[in-house]
Scaffold this motif. Structure first.
Motif, PDB file in Angstrom:
ATOM      1  N   UNK A 271       0.836  -1.211   0.000  1.00  0.00           N
ATOM      2  CA  UNK A 271       0.000   0.000   0.000  1.00  0.00           C
ATOM      3  C   UNK A 271       0.864   1.253   0.000  1.00  0.00           C
ATOM      4  N   UNK A 272       1.956   1.248   0.768  1.00  0.00           N
ATOM      5  CA  UNK A 272       2.860   2.399   0.802  1.00  0.00           C
ATOM      6  C   UNK A 272       3.489   2.634  -0.565  1.00  0.00           C
ATOM      7  N   UNK A 273       3.873   1.536  -1.248  1.00  0.00           N
ATOM      8  CA  UNK A 273       4.438   1.655  -2.598  1.00  0.00           C
ATOM      9  C   UNK A 273       3.396   2.171  -3.576  1.00  0.00           C
ATOM     10  N   UNK A 274       2.145   1.697  -3.440  1.00  0.00           N
ATOM     11  CA  UNK A 274       1.078   2.126  -4.346  1.00  0.00           C
ATOM     12  C   UNK A 274       0.789   3.616  -4.199  1.00  0.00           C
ATOM     13  N   UNK A 275       1.045   4.162  -3.012  1.00  0.00           N
ATOM     14  CA  UNK A 275       0.821   5.597  -2.794  1.00  0.00           C
ATOM     15  C   UNK A 275       2.066   6.426  -3.106  1.00  0.00           C
ATOM     16  N   UNK A 276       3.094   5.759  -3.637  1.00  0.00           N
ATOM     17  CA  UNK A 276       4.342   6.437  -4.019  1.00  0.00           C
ATOM     18  C   UNK A 276       4.971   7.176  -2.838  1.00  0.00           C
ATOM     19  N   UNK A 277       4.958   6.544  -1.687  1.00  0.00           N
ATOM     20  CA  UNK A 277       5.542   7.163  -0.503  1.00  0.00           C
ATOM     21  C   UNK A 277       7.034   6.833  -0.446  1.00  0.00           C
ATOM     22  N   UNK A 278       7.885   7.811  -0.165  1.00  0.00           N
ATOM     23  CA  UNK A 278       9.331   7.563  -0.138  1.00  0.00           C
ATOM     24  C   UNK A 278       9.697   6.620   1.008  1.00  0.00           C
ATOM     25  N   UNK A 279      10.521   5.595   0.750  1.00  0.00           N
ATOM     26  CA  UNK A 279      10.862   4.636   1.813  1.00  0.00           C
ATOM     27  C   UNK A 279      11.636   5.289   2.944  1.00  0.00           C
ATOM     28  N   UNK A 280      11.301   4.882   4.166  1.00  0.00           N
ATOM     29  CA  UNK A 280      11.982   5.360   5.364  1.00  0.00           C
ATOM     30  C   UNK A 280      12.795   4.218   5.978  1.00  0.00           C
ATOM     31  N   UNK A 281      13.667   4.569   6.898  1.00  0.00           N
ATOM     32  CA  UNK A 281      14.498   3.562   7.538  1.00  0.00           C
ATOM     33  C   UNK A 281      14.145   3.458   9.011  1.00  0.00           C
ATOM     34  N   UNK A 282      13.950   2.231   9.464  1.00  0.00           N
ATOM     35  CA  UNK A 282      13.651   1.985  10.877  1.00  0.00           C
ATOM     36  C   UNK A 282      14.895   1.451  11.571  1.00  0.00           C
ATOM     37  N   UNK A 283      15.022   1.770  12.847  1.00  0.00           N
ATOM     38  CA  UNK A 283      16.179   1.329  13.632  1.00  0.00           C
ATOM     39  C   UNK A 283      15.703   0.641  14.912  1.00  0.00           C
ATOM     40  N   UNK A 284      16.613  -0.144  15.492  1.00  0.00           N
ATOM     41  CA  UNK A 284      16.366  -0.812  16.784  1.00  0.00           C
ATOM     42  C   UNK A 284      15.051  -1.595  16.757  1.00  0.00           C
ATOM     43  N   UNK A 285      14.811  -2.306  15.662  1.00  0.00           N
ATOM     44  CA  UNK A 285      13.527  -3.002  15.480  1.00  0.00           C
ATOM     45  C   UNK A 285      13.534  -4.333  16.239  1.00  0.00           C
ATOM     46  N   UNK A 286      12.464  -4.573  16.971  1.00  0.00           N
ATOM     47  CA  UNK A 286      12.229  -5.849  17.654  1.00  0.00           C
ATOM     48  C   UNK A 286      10.961  -6.458  17.067  1.00  0.00           C
ATOM     49  N   UNK A 287      11.063  -7.694  16.574  1.00  0.00           N
ATOM     50  CA  UNK A 287       9.915  -8.368  15.969  1.00  0.00           C
ATOM     51  C   UNK A 287       9.524  -9.545  16.852  1.00  0.00           C
ATOM     52  N   UNK A 288       8.303  -9.544  17.353  1.00  0.00           N
ATOM     53  CA  UNK A 288       7.808 -10.655  18.161  1.00  0.00           C
ATOM     54  C   UNK A 288       6.634 -11.297  17.423  1.00  0.00           C
ATOM     55  N   UNK A 289       6.875 -12.450  16.745  1.00  0.00           N
ATOM     56  CA  UNK A 289       5.814 -13.101  15.961  1.00  0.00           C
ATOM     57  C   UNK A 289       4.562 -13.352  16.793  1.00  0.00           C
ATOM     58  N   UNK A 290       3.429 -13.061  16.181  1.00  0.00           N
ATOM     59  CA  UNK A 290       2.157 -13.236  16.866  1.00  0.00           C
ATOM     60  C   UNK A 290       1.735 -12.036  17.678  1.00  0.00           C
ATOM     61  N   UNK A 291       2.633 -11.077  17.854  1.00  0.00           N
ATOM     62  CA  UNK A 291       2.326  -9.881  18.643  1.00  0.00           C
ATOM     63  C   UNK A 291       2.471  -8.619  17.799  1.00  0.00           C
ATOM     64  N   UNK A 292       3.684  -8.339  17.314  1.00  0.00           N
ATOM     65  CA  UNK A 292       3.910  -7.141  16.529  1.00  0.00           C
ATOM     66  C   UNK A 292       5.376  -6.739  16.531  1.00  0.00           C
ATOM     67  N   UNK A 293       5.618  -5.454  16.264  1.00  0.00           N
ATOM     68  CA  UNK A 293       6.978  -4.939  16.205  1.00  0.00           C
ATOM     69  C   UNK A 293       7.076  -3.655  17.014  1.00  0.00           C
ATOM     70  N   UNK A 294       8.313  -3.331  17.385  1.00  0.00           N
ATOM     71  CA  UNK A 294       8.573  -1.997  17.918  1.00  0.00           C
ATOM     72  C   UNK A 294       9.959  -1.564  17.457  1.00  0.00           C
ATOM     73  N   UNK A 295      10.113  -0.261  17.287  1.00  0.00           N
ATOM     74  CA  UNK A 295      11.378   0.268  16.803  1.00  0.00           C
ATOM     75  C   UNK A 295      11.291   1.779  16.697  1.00  0.00           C
ATOM     76  N   UNK A 296      12.336   2.374  16.165  1.00  0.00           N
ATOM     77  CA  UNK A 296      12.387   3.828  16.056  1.00  0.00           C
ATOM     78  C   UNK A 296      12.401   4.233  14.586  1.00  0.00           C
ATOM     79  N   UNK A 297      11.546   5.203  14.259  1.00  0.00           N
ATOM     80  CA  UNK A 297      11.487   5.793  12.918  1.00  0.00           C
ATOM     81  C   UNK A 297      11.452   7.300  13.084  1.00  0.00           C
TER      82      UNK A 297
END
Length: 508
Positions: A271-297
């Motif tokens: 969806x972000x690509x379809x809206x031609x939104x410029x890609x951003x970079x996330x840092x310090x990302x933690x991915x917990x399957x079944x729950x979600x993610x957290x990080x800094x943008x």
């Protein structure tokens, strides 16, 4: 027996015939162009560039680097409609190129192709033993011993009355008329035939025991995303609060979702690509399957995922957003909660579509008296909405990936014979735990390796066909053994009473 054996061998041979014996390899010539060299398939190596003309069978697994054409994959997957292949798409050995020439970089040949793996699985299934065959194998030695005892008794009986020639003829007739072959061959021939028949219809059965076990299954458990649904999530709505901009929020979440393998992550990125939104970079990302993610943008802390995940991270939830969540979940939409710096600021609603044949399969299984369960990590309201669209079934929702295995085990402890149908990495432990694991061909390699049966395409009707094939195979085995027993019960007494001659016994 002979006909069944020929049918089993022919099933494997038809798969072998799909493999071309040679390939047109392209080599760079002295003038900078390409020269075509016809090589036997055994001389083709990964990394070679091959040319596949219209009407040719594809000789190896690989990636299209030039050209666009439709490819008939029905021989492998059972999918009747040709699939369009272009640059970057994967193609499989044994499939048929229809329209235009394709240039392909080889990635696997012979046994290292999808076709090769299918042939190997079919051969392993054809040579494996089902429990009923083990029982038959234990009976055969006793059957032979009893046959010899009966023949000896017959000879002694008639010889006692002074009829040596008659004694010899009767004993010989007993030896000839008895038929232990049906006990020994009824099961392996039926399994070999079933494995070959399944492969022709895009159903890979890994061993003979599966067929017998599947015929006793009384409880089917289905994963939701990618199994009963298409697994192609689409963003349906984005709502924000506290002055957050929709596109900005979507783009920031997409930066985090790059670190997730979930289909929801792919939907948000798309969806972000379809809206031609410029890609951003996330840092310090933690991915917990079944729950979600957290990080800094962009200097802010983002927490993205389930409502429970936000609560675990002490996020202050927005009551107004929760009312919208209830509405969307009742429509079978999955809601992704977004929090920035400890406050919930938005919701991204994504939805998936049911597979076209999902309702027909569920209705068919329900009609046979099968218990049905929908097992999902999604919110209960979303899972129940999907279950209602399928005519209703038991729902176990909000299940973490590591808990699916436990739930299957609990069902088994209650006495259920469980078949699990899934497609993802998180389904692999449950597929192994289930009495029969069935993986869709669109699933991951891990789920395919963990399953007992692999469906080569996304047609859920193949689940019904697998069940029907198992019942038919067991019925054929029992029928063959029953006929053999009846034949021997009738013919052996006739042979012992000297009512038939060895010639008649041989003909019978």
């Amino acid at each position: 027996e002979a006909a069944t054996k020929r049918q089993a061998i022919a099933s494997t041979q038809r798969l072998l015939d799909l493999q071309p014996r040679g390939a047109t390899v392209l080599h760079e010539g002295e003038n900078g162009g390409y020269e075509e060299v016809l090589r036997p398939i055994r001389a083709v190596k990964p990394g070679d560039i091959v040319l596949i003309r219209p009407g040719d069978h594809i000789p190896a697994d690989g990636e299209v680097i030039d050209g666009r054409s439709s490819v008939d994959e029905s021989m492998l997957s059972g999918e009747s409609r040709p699939v369009t292949k272009g640059v970057g798409d994967k193609i499989s050995a044994g499939t048929l190129n229809n329209d235009s020439a394709l240039t392909v970089r080889v990635e696997g040949t012979l046994r290292n192709t999808s076709l090769g793996r299918i042939i190997r699985l079919v051969e392993e299934a054809q040579t494996s033993k089902a429990p009923i065959q083990s029982t038959a194998d234990r009976i055969v030695p006793w059957f032979v011993a009893i046959t010899l005892l009966l023949a000896t008794s017959t000879f002694v009986f008639w010889y006692h009355y002074g009829h040596f020639e008659l004694a010899l003829m009767a004993a010989t007739s007993v030896l000839i008329i008895t038929c232990p072959c049906a006990f020994g061959l009824a099961t392996p021939m039926s399994i070999a035939s079933a494995a070959g028949l399944g492969a022709r219809h895009g159903i890979l059965i890994k061993n003979g025991e599966v067929l017998e076990t599947l015929s006793h299954i009384d409880h089917f458990v289905f994963d939701k995303t990618g199994t009963l649904t298409e697994g192609r999530m689409r963003v349906k709505a984005v709502i924000t609060r506290d002055g957050a901009d929709e596109d900005t929020l979507l783009n920031q979440v997409a930066a985090l979702e790059q670190f997730s393998e979930h289909s929801i992550a792919r939907a948000i990125e798309t969806e972000a690509e379809a809206r031609d939104l410029p890609p951003l970079r996330a840092r310090e990302v933690v991915n917990k399957p079944g729950h979600g993610l957290k990080g800094r943008v962009g200097g802010h802390e983002f927490i993205v995922g389930t409502l429970h995940w936000l609560s675990q991270n002490a996020v202050v939830c927005n009551d107004e957003l929760q009312h919208r969540v209830a509405e969307w979940e009742a429509q079978a939409m999955t809601c992704v909660h977004v929090a920035i710096d400890g406050h919930e600021v938005g919701i991204i609603a994504v939805a998936d579509r049911l597979r076209a044949d999902a309702r027909a399969l569920i209705d068919n299984l329900r009609a046979t008296g099968m218990r049905l369960t929908l097992l999902s990590g999604d919110r209960r309201t979303v899972a129940e909405a999907i279950a209602n669209q399928l005519g209703g079934m038991e729902v176990i929702a909000e299940v973490l990936p590591e808990d699916k295995d436990r739930i299957i085990h609990e069902l088994q402890e209650k006495g259920a014979k469980v078949a699990m149908v899934g497609d993802g990495i998180n389904d692999a432990p449950a597929l192994i735990r289930a009495d029969v694991g069935i993986a869709l061909g669109s699933g991951t390699d891990v789920s395919g390796e963990s399953a007992d049966i692999v469906l080569m395409n996304d047609e859920l009707d193949k689940v019904r066909l697998s069940v029907a094939l198992s019942h038919r195979t067991l019925r054929t085995i029992r029928q063959n053994i029953g006929i053999s027993i009846a034949y021997n019960l009738i013919m052996i007494p006739l042979a012992m009473s000297a009512a038939i001659t060895p010639l008649v016994a041989a003909i019978a």
